[in-house]
Write a protein that holds these residues in place. Structure first.
Motif, PDB file in Angstrom:
ATOM      1  N   ARG A  55       0.831  -1.206   0.000  1.00  0.00           N
ATOM      2  CA  ARG A  55       0.000   0.000   0.000  1.00  0.00           C
ATOM      3  C   ARG A  55       0.862   1.252   0.000  1.00  0.00           C
ATOM      4  N   VAL A  56       1.950   1.215   0.796  1.00  0.00           N
ATOM      5  CA  VAL A  56       2.835   2.391   0.832  1.00  0.00           C
ATOM      6  C   VAL A  56       3.518   2.566  -0.518  1.00  0.00           C
ATOM      7  N   ARG A  57       3.914   1.472  -1.140  1.00  0.00           N
ATOM      8  CA  ARG A  57       4.555   1.604  -2.458  1.00  0.00           C
ATOM      9  C   ARG A  57       3.590   2.242  -3.466  1.00  0.00           C
ATOM     10  N   ARG A  58       2.315   1.855  -3.381  1.00  0.00           N
ATOM     11  CA  ARG A  58       1.347   2.470  -4.312  1.00  0.00           C
ATOM     12  C   ARG A  58       1.195   3.953  -3.997  1.00  0.00           C
ATOM     13  N   MET A  59       1.172   4.267  -2.705  1.00  0.00           N
ATOM     14  CA  MET A  59       1.072   5.686  -2.315  1.00  0.00           C
ATOM     15  C   MET A  59       2.261   6.457  -2.896  1.00  0.00           C
ATOM     16  N   GLN A  60       3.460   5.902  -2.770  1.00  0.00           N
ATOM     17  CA  GLN A  60       4.647   6.587  -3.286  1.00  0.00           C
ATOM     18  C   GLN A  60       4.533   6.795  -4.795  1.00  0.00           C
ATOM     19  N   SER A  61       4.015   5.771  -5.463  1.00  0.00           N
ATOM     20  CA  SER A  61       3.949   5.906  -6.915  1.00  0.00           C
ATOM     21  C   SER A  61       2.916   6.972  -7.303  1.00  0.00           C
ATOM     22  N   HIS A  62       1.819   7.085  -6.552  1.00  0.00           N
ATOM     23  CA  HIS A  62       0.845   8.142  -6.848  1.00  0.00           C
ATOM     24  C   HIS A  62       1.415   9.522  -6.523  1.00  0.00           C
ATOM     25  N   ALA A  64       4.543  10.305  -6.702  1.00  0.00           N
ATOM     26  CA  ALA A  64       5.492  10.601  -7.785  1.00  0.00           C
ATOM     27  C   ALA A  64       4.743  11.020  -9.043  1.00  0.00           C
ATOM     28  N   GLY A  65       3.516  10.511  -9.203  1.00  0.00           N
ATOM     29  CA  GLY A  65       2.719  10.878 -10.368  1.00  0.00           C
ATOM     30  C   GLY A  65       2.045  12.229 -10.223  1.00  0.00           C
ATOM     31  N   GLY A  66       2.216  12.859  -9.061  1.00  0.00           N
ATOM     32  CA  GLY A  66       1.731  14.235  -8.920  1.00  0.00           C
ATOM     33  C   GLY A  66       0.502  14.406  -8.032  1.00  0.00           C
ATOM     34  N   LEU A  67      -0.035  13.308  -7.465  1.00  0.00           N
ATOM     35  CA  LEU A  67      -1.204  13.481  -6.593  1.00  0.00           C
ATOM     36  C   LEU A  67      -0.781  14.074  -5.252  1.00  0.00           C
ATOM     37  N   ALA A  68      -1.682  14.826  -4.629  1.00  0.00           N
ATOM     38  CA  ALA A  68      -1.449  15.308  -3.265  1.00  0.00           C
ATOM     39  C   ALA A  68      -1.539  14.102  -2.323  1.00  0.00           C
ATOM     40  N   ALA A  69      -0.990  14.266  -1.098  1.00  0.00           N
ATOM     41  CA  ALA A  69      -0.864  13.109  -0.204  1.00  0.00           C
ATOM     42  C   ALA A  69      -2.212  12.430   0.074  1.00  0.00           C
ATOM     43  N   ALA A  70      -3.245  13.241   0.370  1.00  0.00           N
ATOM     44  CA  ALA A  70      -4.537  12.625   0.723  1.00  0.00           C
ATOM     45  C   ALA A  70      -5.114  11.853  -0.474  1.00  0.00           C
ATOM     46  N   GLU A  71      -4.979  12.444  -1.665  1.00  0.00           N
ATOM     47  CA  GLU A  71      -5.494  11.765  -2.868  1.00  0.00           C
ATOM     48  C   GLU A  71      -4.704  10.489  -3.149  1.00  0.00           C
ATOM     49  N   PHE A 220      18.038  15.673  -4.172  1.00  0.00           N
ATOM     50  CA  PHE A 220      17.163  16.241  -3.130  1.00  0.00           C
ATOM     51  C   PHE A 220      15.768  16.517  -3.711  1.00  0.00           C
ATOM     52  N   GLY A 221      15.724  17.148  -4.878  1.00  0.00           N
ATOM     53  CA  GLY A 221      14.439  17.485  -5.496  1.00  0.00           C
ATOM     54  C   GLY A 221      13.623  16.247  -5.842  1.00  0.00           C
ATOM     55  N   ILE A 222      14.313  15.204  -6.280  1.00  0.00           N
ATOM     56  CA  ILE A 222      13.611  13.962  -6.638  1.00  0.00           C
ATOM     57  C   ILE A 222      12.885  13.405  -5.407  1.00  0.00           C
ATOM     58  N   VAL A 223      13.582  13.358  -4.294  1.00  0.00           N
ATOM     59  CA  VAL A 223      12.967  12.790  -3.079  1.00  0.00           C
ATOM     60  C   VAL A 223      11.879  13.725  -2.545  1.00  0.00           C
ATOM     61  N   LEU A 224      12.132  15.005  -2.633  1.00  0.00           N
ATOM     62  CA  LEU A 224      11.133  15.976  -2.175  1.00  0.00           C
ATOM     63  C   LEU A 224       9.822  15.789  -2.972  1.00  0.00           C
ATOM     64  N   HIS A 225       9.966  15.644  -4.280  1.00  0.00           N
ATOM     65  CA  HIS A 225       8.761  15.455  -5.105  1.00  0.00           C
ATOM     66  C   HIS A 225       8.048  14.158  -4.740  1.00  0.00           C
ATOM     67  N   ARG A 226       8.825  13.116  -4.471  1.00  0.00           N
ATOM     68  CA  ARG A 226       8.209  11.837  -4.085  1.00  0.00           C
ATOM     69  C   ARG A 226       7.452  11.961  -2.766  1.00  0.00           C
ATOM     70  N   ASN A 227       7.763  12.993  -1.999  1.00  0.00           N
ATOM     71  CA  ASN A 227       7.039  13.234  -0.759  1.00  0.00           C
ATOM     72  C   ASN A 227       5.986  14.320  -0.912  1.00  0.00           C
ATOM     73  N   GLY A 228       5.625  14.631  -2.136  1.00  0.00           N
ATOM     74  CA  GLY A 228       4.462  15.481  -2.342  1.00  0.00           C
ATOM     75  C   GLY A 228       4.751  16.912  -2.754  1.00  0.00           C
ATOM     76  N   TRP A 229       6.035  17.306  -2.862  1.00  0.00           N
ATOM     77  CA  TRP A 229       6.338  18.702  -3.231  1.00  0.00           C
ATOM     78  C   TRP A 229       6.350  18.879  -4.743  1.00  0.00           C
ATOM     79  N   ARG A 230       6.131  20.109  -5.149  1.00  0.00           N
ATOM     80  CA  ARG A 230       6.308  20.515  -6.548  1.00  0.00           C
ATOM     81  C   ARG A 230       7.642  21.222  -6.659  1.00  0.00           C
ATOM     82  N   ILE A 231       8.424  20.862  -7.668  1.00  0.00           N
ATOM     83  CA  ILE A 231       9.772  21.401  -7.771  1.00  0.00           C
ATOM     84  C   ILE A 231       9.874  22.389  -8.930  1.00  0.00           C
ATOM     85  N   VAL A 232      10.439  23.537  -8.628  1.00  0.00           N
ATOM     86  CA  VAL A 232      10.850  24.474  -9.691  1.00  0.00           C
ATOM     87  C   VAL A 232      12.370  24.508  -9.618  1.00  0.00           C
ATOM     88  N   TYR A 233      12.989  23.937 -10.641  1.00  0.00           N
ATOM     89  CA  TYR A 233      14.438  23.727 -10.588  1.00  0.00           C
ATOM     90  C   TYR A 233      15.175  24.738 -11.467  1.00  0.00           C
TER      91      TYR A 233
END
Ligand code: B12
Length: 316
Positions: A55-62, A64-71, A220-233
């Motif tokens: 379940r956590v792996r699916r959450m991570q993949s969502h 990474a796909g751009g969903l907010a944490a709750a979604e 750093f940005g890659i992991v940040l995005h995987r945790n729900g952030w939007r990156i402007v690089y």
């Protein structure tokens, strides 16, 4: 939920290590979204099942796909209702543990630390030999067997760090360093694709004027995005006036500036101090000393890029 076979269950530390997510994040996802359903050991510890891990792996993949944490959590839970099965990473053949019917969770074990060390050695050999296909094959294996966070923290970033030591004692030349940096940069760029998507908080990432070392900032940005952030690089060697304009436009939650050389920050103290009046500024990399951060009113991200990105998770 109850089970009589504790061997098939994981403690939170082991689950966090496998998934490359901090224990705090796992607890938050359990509390907020009901993503995990631990059972209790006889001693009262939380124990997690293979289904929790998936379940956590699916959450991570969502995420990474751009969903907010709750979604992302909702989607991960809904897929379980639909019996959508997410296949966990396949361990390398040499490391694949034996499957037994009585202990099915064993089949989900990733390659061991020994496997990580072997992949790190293979990567070094391939890059030292300027063998790009072999290096890509090792990287494919690494990212198939381990989470992005583990691959970055345990193999790619230490490899880069060590490269400097080997370079300093003439064990390798500039050509090897350039070759290796470019192979790894291409891989990181692939992982970074789409990191500007999503509705999470925005982080602007840049290196100050004159600074070229941006690979750890990308990690750093890659992991940040995987945790729900939007990156402007903005990347290497960013003029601070342009950074200021980007801050006005994007109104990021944080700005992270990384540099190896403290002079890159020291030479820009008035501009950086002006920036901290408009946004939350973090300094990172070997050049991010407490003195320079104090001088501009910023905070230091003192740990490695993966750990710091996990700490900044908006979901914790
Ligand atoms: C790859 C590399 C390059 C590449 C950079 C490619 C790129 N796009 O990033 C290129 C070829 C451009 C390059 C150029 C130079 N480099 Co160079 N480079 C390296 C090397 C081998 C790897 C850098 C790296 O990614 N390290 C991985 C990180 C994770 O490890 P780390 O730097 O130790 O970082 C730790 C923390 O600071 C923190 N961290 C670092 N960054 C970040 C970012 C964030 C957001 C966070 C949270 C944490 C964090 O995480 C780490 C673990 O805790 C290092 C060796 C080394 N020891 O790092 C030399 C090194 C940094 N380079 C060095 C030098 C001297 C140079 C040049 C001056 C060489 C030259 N004569 O031209 C130029 C300077 C360019 C410039 N103007 O910036 C020296 C720096 C010495 C110093 N202290 O000033 C090093 C240490 C090599 C050495 N042993 O002498 N380099």
């Amino acid at each position: 939920m109850a089970t009589g076979d504790d061997r098939a269950l994981l403690r939170i530390g082991e689950l966090a290590r496998r998934l490359g997510v901090s224990q705090d994040v796992l607890r938050a996802w359990e509390r907020r979204y009901g993503l995990l359903e631990p059972v209790r050991s006889s001693g009262g510890f939380r124990l997690y099942t293979a289904a929790d891990e998936q379940r956590v792996r699916r959450m991570q993949s969502h995420l990474a796909g751009g969903l907010a944490a709750a979604e992302a959590a909702r989607a991960a839970l809904a897929e379980e209702g639909d019996r959508t099965v997410v296949t966990p990473p396949e361990p390398a053949p040499a490391e694949r543990p034996r499957e037994t019917e009585s202990d099915p969770a064993q089949a989900l074990l990733p390659a061991t630390d020994r496997g990580l060390a072997r992949l790190a050695a293979d990567l070094r050999r391939a890059l030292d030999a300027f063998d790009e296909p072999a290096a890509e094959a090792v990287l494919d294996r690494l990212f198939a067997d381990f989470s992005v966070e583990t691959a970055l923290r345990e193999v790619l970033l230490p490899y880069l760090h060590e490269l400097g030591a080997r370079w300093a004692v003439n064990e390798i030349g500039v050509a090897t360093e350039h070759f290796a940096s470019n192979v790894l940069r291409a891989r990181l760029a692939g992982l970074a694709r789409g990191w500007g998507q999503g509705r999470g908080p925005c982080a602007v990432l840049a290196c100050p004027p004159g600074e070229q070392h941006d690979l750890p900032l990308i990690a750093f940005g890659i992991v940040l995005h995987r945790n729900g952030w939007r990156i402007v690089y903005l990347g290497a060697d960013t003029p601070l006036a342009d950074l200021g304009r980007t801050v006005e436009e994007k109104r990021p939650e944080i700005v992270v500036l990384a540099a190896v050389d403290v002079d890159r920050f020291r030479h820009s103290i008035p501009d950086l101090a002006a920036l901290t009046r408009r946004t939350s500024l973090r300094l990172a990399g070997a050049g991010a000393t407490a003195a320079v951060a104090d001088a501009v009113g910023a905070k230091v991200l003192a740990e490695d890029p993966v750990t710091e990105a996990q700490r900044l998770s908006p979901s914790t």
